[in-house]
Design a protein around this motif. Structure first.
Motif, PDB file in Angstrom:
ATOM      1  N   MET A  67     -94.520  92.736  20.457  1.00  0.00           N
ATOM      2  CA  MET A  67     -93.791  93.997  20.488  1.00  0.00           C
ATOM      3  C   MET A  67     -94.696  95.162  20.092  1.00  0.00           C
ATOM      4  O   MET A  67     -94.659  96.232  20.712  1.00  0.00           O
ATOM      5  N   ALA A  68     -95.533  94.964  19.071  1.00  0.00           N
ATOM      6  CA  ALA A  68     -96.412  96.031  18.597  1.00  0.00           C
ATOM      7  C   ALA A  68     -97.436  96.414  19.655  1.00  0.00           C
ATOM      8  O   ALA A  68     -97.645  97.608  19.935  1.00  0.00           O
ATOM      9  N   LEU A  69     -98.084  95.426  20.263  1.00  0.00           N
ATOM     10  CA  LEU A  69     -99.081  95.710  21.292  1.00  0.00           C
ATOM     11  C   LEU A  69     -98.441  96.363  22.511  1.00  0.00           C
ATOM     12  O   LEU A  69     -99.012  97.289  23.118  1.00  0.00           O
ATOM     13  N   ASN A  70     -97.252  95.909  22.851  1.00  0.00           N
ATOM     14  CA  ASN A  70     -96.532  96.485  23.981  1.00  0.00           C
ATOM     15  C   ASN A  70     -96.171  97.943  23.718  1.00  0.00           C
ATOM     16  O   ASN A  70     -96.270  98.797  24.606  1.00  0.00           O
ATOM     17  N   LEU A  71     -95.766  98.239  22.483  1.00  0.00           N
ATOM     18  CA  LEU A  71     -95.401  99.610  22.132  1.00  0.00           C
ATOM     19  C   LEU A  71     -96.626 100.521  22.128  1.00  0.00           C
ATOM     20  O   LEU A  71     -96.550 101.675  22.577  1.00  0.00           O
ATOM     21  N   ILE A  72     -97.748 100.003  21.624  1.00  0.00           N
ATOM     22  CA  ILE A  72     -98.986 100.794  21.667  1.00  0.00           C
ATOM     23  C   ILE A  72     -99.341 101.142  23.110  1.00  0.00           C
ATOM     24  O   ILE A  72     -99.720 102.280  23.426  1.00  0.00           O
ATOM     25  N   TRP A  73     -99.205 100.146  24.001  1.00  0.00           N
ATOM     26  CA  TRP A  73     -99.482 100.394  25.414  1.00  0.00           C
ATOM     27  C   TRP A  73     -98.552 101.486  25.963  1.00  0.00           C
ATOM     28  O   TRP A  73     -98.978 102.365  26.702  1.00  0.00           O
ATOM     29  N   ARG A  74     -97.291 101.441  25.560  1.00  0.00           N
ATOM     30  CA  ARG A  74     -96.338 102.453  26.063  1.00  0.00           C
ATOM     31  C   ARG A  74     -96.717 103.842  25.587  1.00  0.00           C
ATOM     32  O   ARG A  74     -96.561 104.830  26.333  1.00  0.00           O
ATOM     33  N   PHE A  75     -97.202 103.950  24.360  1.00  0.00           N
ATOM     34  CA  PHE A  75     -97.632 105.249  23.855  1.00  0.00           C
ATOM     35  C   PHE A  75     -98.817 105.777  24.666  1.00  0.00           C
ATOM     36  O   PHE A  75     -98.897 106.972  24.955  1.00  0.00           O
ATOM     37  N   VAL A  76     -99.729 104.896  25.019  1.00  0.00           N
ATOM     38  CA  VAL A  76    -100.859 105.308  25.851  1.00  0.00           C
ATOM     39  C   VAL A  76    -100.369 105.736  27.227  1.00  0.00           C
ATOM     40  O   VAL A  76    -100.793 106.766  27.766  1.00  0.00           O
ATOM     41  N   TRP A  77     -99.446 104.952  27.800  1.00  0.00           N
ATOM     42  CA  TRP A  77     -98.956 105.249  29.146  1.00  0.00           C
ATOM     43  C   TRP A  77     -98.159 106.557  29.187  1.00  0.00           C
ATOM     44  O   TRP A  77     -98.033 107.190  30.232  1.00  0.00           O
ATOM     45  N   ALA A  78     -97.641 106.977  28.044  1.00  0.00           N
ATOM     46  CA  ALA A  78     -96.911 108.245  27.993  1.00  0.00           C
ATOM     47  C   ALA A  78     -97.826 109.435  28.259  1.00  0.00           C
ATOM     48  O   ALA A  78     -97.340 110.544  28.516  1.00  0.00           O
ATOM     49  N   PHE A  79     -99.137 109.219  28.203  1.00  0.00           N
ATOM     50  CA  PHE A  79    -100.098 110.259  28.565  1.00  0.00           C
ATOM     51  C   PHE A  79    -100.599 110.111  30.001  1.00  0.00           C
ATOM     52  O   PHE A  79    -101.156 111.049  30.567  1.00  0.00           O
ATOM     53  N   LEU A  80    -100.405 108.928  30.590  1.00  0.00           N
ATOM     54  CA  LEU A  80    -101.025 108.622  31.876  1.00  0.00           C
ATOM     55  C   LEU A  80    -100.033 108.376  33.009  1.00  0.00           C
ATOM     56  O   LEU A  80    -100.412 108.458  34.183  1.00  0.00           O
ATOM     57  N   GLY A  81     -98.803 108.044  32.678  1.00  0.00           N
ATOM     58  CA  GLY A  81     -97.833 107.638  33.692  1.00  0.00           C
ATOM     59  C   GLY A  81     -97.306 108.777  34.540  1.00  0.00           C
ATOM     60  O   GLY A  81     -97.750 109.931  34.418  1.00  0.00           O
ATOM     61  N   ASN A  82     -96.333 108.454  35.392  1.00  0.00           N
ATOM     62  CA  ASN A  82     -95.749 109.496  36.245  1.00  0.00           C
ATOM     63  C   ASN A  82     -94.889 110.444  35.408  1.00  0.00           C
ATOM     64  O   ASN A  82     -94.746 110.276  34.203  1.00  0.00           O
ATOM     65  N   ARG A  83     -94.304 111.430  36.044  1.00  0.00           N
ATOM     66  CA  ARG A  83     -93.597 112.491  35.306  1.00  0.00           C
ATOM     67  C   ARG A  83     -92.444 111.959  34.468  1.00  0.00           C
ATOM     68  O   ARG A  83     -92.114 112.531  33.420  1.00  0.00           O
ATOM     69  N   TYR A  84     -91.831 110.863  34.881  1.00  0.00           N
ATOM     70  CA  TYR A  84     -90.698 110.319  34.130  1.00  0.00           C
ATOM     71  C   TYR A  84     -91.141 109.428  32.975  1.00  0.00           C
ATOM     72  O   TYR A  84     -90.333 109.111  32.106  1.00  0.00           O
ATOM     73  N   ALA A  85     -92.392 109.025  32.967  1.00  0.00           N
ATOM     74  CA  ALA A  85     -92.906 108.153  31.907  1.00  0.00           C
ATOM     75  C   ALA A  85     -93.566 108.929  30.781  1.00  0.00           C
ATOM     76  O   ALA A  85     -93.869 108.355  29.740  1.00  0.00           O
ATOM     77  N   ARG A  86     -93.787 110.226  30.961  1.00  0.00           N
ATOM     78  CA  ARG A  86     -94.582 110.998  29.999  1.00  0.00           C
ATOM     79  C   ARG A  86     -93.726 111.511  28.842  1.00  0.00           C
ATOM     80  O   ARG A  86     -92.502 111.554  28.909  1.00  0.00           O
ATOM     81  N   TRP A  87     -94.446 111.909  27.784  1.00  0.00           N
ATOM     82  CA  TRP A  87     -93.768 112.352  26.567  1.00  0.00           C
ATOM     83  C   TRP A  87     -92.768 113.460  26.843  1.00  0.00           C
ATOM     84  O   TRP A  87     -91.665 113.460  26.281  1.00  0.00           O
ATOM     85  N   ARG A  88     -93.129 114.413  27.691  1.00  0.00           N
ATOM     86  CA  ARG A  88     -92.246 115.564  27.903  1.00  0.00           C
ATOM     87  C   ARG A  88     -90.931 115.169  28.580  1.00  0.00           C
ATOM     88  O   ARG A  88     -89.959 115.935  28.517  1.00  0.00           O
ATOM     89  N   ALA A  89     -90.906 114.008  29.229  1.00  0.00           N
ATOM     90  CA  ALA A  89     -89.666 113.525  29.842  1.00  0.00           C
ATOM     91  C   ALA A  89     -88.898 112.598  28.916  1.00  0.00           C
ATOM     92  O   ALA A  89     -87.746 112.246  29.200  1.00  0.00           O
ATOM     93  N   MET A  90     -89.522 112.203  27.793  1.00  0.00           N
ATOM     94  CA  MET A  90     -88.916 111.236  26.881  1.00  0.00           C
ATOM     95  C   MET A  90     -88.374 111.865  25.615  1.00  0.00           C
ATOM     96  O   MET A  90     -87.347 111.425  25.081  1.00  0.00           O
ATOM     97  N   LEU A  91     -89.068 112.884  25.104  1.00  0.00           N
ATOM     98  CA  LEU A  91     -88.738 113.412  23.789  1.00  0.00           C
ATOM     99  C   LEU A  91     -87.850 114.652  23.893  1.00  0.00           C
ATOM    100  O   LEU A  91     -87.935 115.414  24.864  1.00  0.00           O
TER     101      LEU A  91
END
Length: 238
Positions: A67-91
Motif C-alpha cells: 500500500m505504501a509503495l503504491n501510494l508513493i507511486w500515485r503521488f508521483v503520477w499526480a505530477f505526470l498523469g493526464n488532467r484527471y490524475a493530477r493534483w489540481r483535479a484531485m485536491l
C-alpha cells in the motif's frame, strides 16, 4: 468538469491506466489489511497462538508495504498523469473551487445533482481525507512493524533498544523473549501504546470513509447514470 444535459451520453476517456492500476491495487491491499487487522483484533476469540499471530502480523505488514509503495507511486503520477490524475483535479483548491462546491451542494440538495467528468467538488474533499488516513496508517504502521517484528525502516533501531545485554540486535526475535532485555522491552511497549491507539482509530475512520465511498459510487452509478465503476475498469466515463 461538469456535464450539461446535451452531453449526457457522451463518452470521455478519464482515468489513465496507471491511475486505474493504483486504484485497484490500493483497494485490494486495503481490503487485505482490514481482513487481517480484524483477525488480529480478535486473536483471543480465534485462539491464535503466538506464532500464528506473528505470521498474521507479517502478512499485515507486507500488505502495508504494498500500500505504501503504491501510494508513493500515485503521488508521483499526480505530477505526470493526464488532467484527471493530477493534483489540481484531485485536491479541493483552485480558482472557482468553492463556488463550484456550493453549486454542487445546492444542486444535490435539490434532487438534481450535477454530473462531473472526473472528481466532483465534494469527492475532492473526500480524497484529502482518504489520503490523510492512508498516510497516517502507513506512518503508524511502519513504527508498529518495527516494534512488533523489528522490520524496516525502524526495526533495527527498536531491536537495538530491547536487545539483551551483549546480544547482537540482528538476533532479536519477537518469538524469543530471551533475546530481549525485559525492562527495555516494557519501556518500548509503553512507547508504542499511543501509536497503537492512533493506528486503531485511524483504521476505524478509514473503514467508515471507504464504506461511504462505496455507497456514494453505487448511488451515482445506478441513480444518476454516472458509470463510475465502469470508468475505473475501462477508463471510459459515460
Amino acid at each position: 468538469m461538469s456535464r450539461t444535459p446535451s452531453e449526457e451520453y457522451r463518452a470521455y476517456n478519464v482515468w489513465d491506466a496507471p491511475t486505474r492500476w493504483f486504484h485497484w491495487i490500493n483497494a485490494l491491499a486495503v481490503l487485505g489489511l482490514i481482513s487481517v487487522g480484524v483477525m488480529l483484533l480478535n486473536d483471543d476469540a480465534l485462539g491464535l497462538s503466538v506464532g500464528g499471530k506473528v505470521q498474521l502480523k507479517q502478512i499485515h505488514v507486507a500488505l502495508g508495504y504494498v500500500m505504501a509503495l503504491n501510494l508513493i507511486w500515485r503521488f508521483v503520477w499526480a505530477f505526470l498523469g493526464n488532467r484527471y490524475a493530477r493534483w489540481r483535479a484531485m485536491l479541493p483548491y483552485g480558482p472557482g473551487y468553492w463556488g463550484a462546491l456550493r453549486s454542487y451542494a445546492t444542486a444535490f440538495l435539490s434532487g438534481e445533482p450535477q454530473q462531473y467528468v472526473g472528481h466532483n467538488p465534494a469527492a475532492r474533499i473526500a480524497i484529502v481525507l482518504i489520503l490523510f488516513l492512508l498516510l497516517l496508517q502507513i506512518a503508524t504502521g511502519l513504527i508498529l512493524a518495527g516494534t512488533d517484528l523489528f522490520w524496516p525502516p525502524f526495526g533495527k533501531w527498536f531491536a537495538g533498544w530491547v536487545a539483551a545485554p551483549g546480544l547482537d540486535s540482528a538476533l532479536v526475535s519477537p518469538l524469543a523473549s530471551n533475546t530481549m532485555d525485559q525492562a527495555a522491552y516494557k519501556a518500548m511497549r509503553a512507547f508504542r501504546s499511543p501509536i497503537v491507539t492512533v493506528h486503531l482509530y485511524a483504521f476505524y475512520a478509514l473503514a467508515a470513509v471507504i464504506l461511504t465511498h462505496l455507497v456514494a459510487v453505487i448511488v451515482a452509478h445506478f441513480g444518476d447514470r454516472e458509470r463510475r465503476f465502469h470508468s475505473m475498469v475501462s477508463a471510459r466515463f459515460i
